[in-house]
Design a protein around this motif. Structure first.
Motif, PDB file in Angstrom:
ATOM      1  N   THR A   1      -1.336 -12.037   7.184  1.00 29.33           N
ATOM      2  CA  THR A   1      -0.411 -11.463   6.203  1.00 29.33           C
ATOM      3  C   THR A   1       0.572 -12.517   5.700  1.00 29.33           C
ATOM      4  O   THR A   1       0.730 -12.696   4.491  1.00 29.33           O
TER       5      THR A   1
ATOM      6  N   ARG B   1      -4.316  -6.792   3.317  1.00 29.55           N
ATOM      7  CA  ARG B   1      -4.056  -5.695   4.251  1.00 29.55           C
ATOM      8  C   ARG B   1      -5.356  -5.053   4.729  1.00 29.55           C
ATOM      9  O   ARG B   1      -5.490  -4.723   5.904  1.00 29.55           O
TER      10      ARG B   1
ATOM     11  N   GLN C   1      -0.554   3.197   2.751  1.00 24.26           N
ATOM     12  CA  GLN C   1       0.718   3.143   2.011  1.00 24.26           C
ATOM     13  C   GLN C   1       0.544   2.373   0.702  1.00 24.26           C
ATOM     14  O   GLN C   1       1.000   2.813  -0.350  1.00 24.26           O
TER      15      GLN C   1
ATOM     16  N   TYR D   1      -1.446   1.529  12.948  1.00 23.04           N
ATOM     17  CA  TYR D   1      -0.358   0.913  12.185  1.00 23.04           C
ATOM     18  C   TYR D   1      -0.927   0.105  11.015  1.00 23.04           C
ATOM     19  O   TYR D   1      -0.453   0.228   9.879  1.00 23.04           O
TER      20      TYR D   1
ATOM     21  N   ARG E   1      -0.626   0.717   6.799  1.00 20.44           N
ATOM     22  CA  ARG E   1      -0.203  -0.239   5.770  1.00 20.44           C
ATOM     23  C   ARG E   1      -1.148  -0.197   4.569  1.00 20.44           C
ATOM     24  O   ARG E   1      -0.713  -0.281   3.425  1.00 20.44           O
TER      25      ARG E   1
END
Length: 131
Positions: free
Chosen positions: A95, A45, A25, A18, A22
């Motif tokens: 984050t 990230r 992406q 996951y 991120r």
């Protein structure tokens, strides 16, 4: 049998994928092939993902060794849950804190370190007892 470690290894693997997703992406959106493109959000990230990759192998190895050494299922689950949740706390905190201080980052790091240290001591004790 290593069913308990397999459970937490699988949960951590899903979390790591996951977190990697991120990064991918963001890189696709910003057309950055490698690195962070000098973008602070992508740098965060990348570090969130890298931090999980850095801490997870040693924690899972220690959990596996404790399981093989006969540590009770209850304690294995306590350490497995604590470590998995600590990685979620850390990822969220790093984050949300935009790379700065955040309670999630603090607690995620602290709990990760404690789980690793306690499992290391447990494994040392198990090893000494088996001599």
């Amino acid at each position: 049998m290593v069913n308990i470690t397999a459970l937490y290894a699988s949960l951590c693997a899903i979390l790591i994928i996951y977190l990697a997703g991120r990064v991918v992406q963001f890189r696709r959106t910003k057309r950055v092939g490698i690195g962070t493109g000098e973008d602070r959000h992508n740098e965060i990230r990348v570090r969130v993902h890298a931090n999980a990759v850095e801490y997870t192998p040693i924690a899972l190895l220690l959990l596996l060794l404790a399981e093989l050494g006969g540590l009770s299922a209850l304690w294995l689950h306590v350490f497995g849950v604590a470590f998995f949740l600590s990685r979620i706390f850390h990822a969220y905190g790093l984050t949300a804190g935009k790379g700065g201080t955040h309670a999630g980052r603090f607690w995620g790091t602290l709990i990760s370190w404690l789980v690793i240290l306690i499992l290391a001591v447990i494994n040392i004790v198990i090893s000494i007892r088996s001599l």
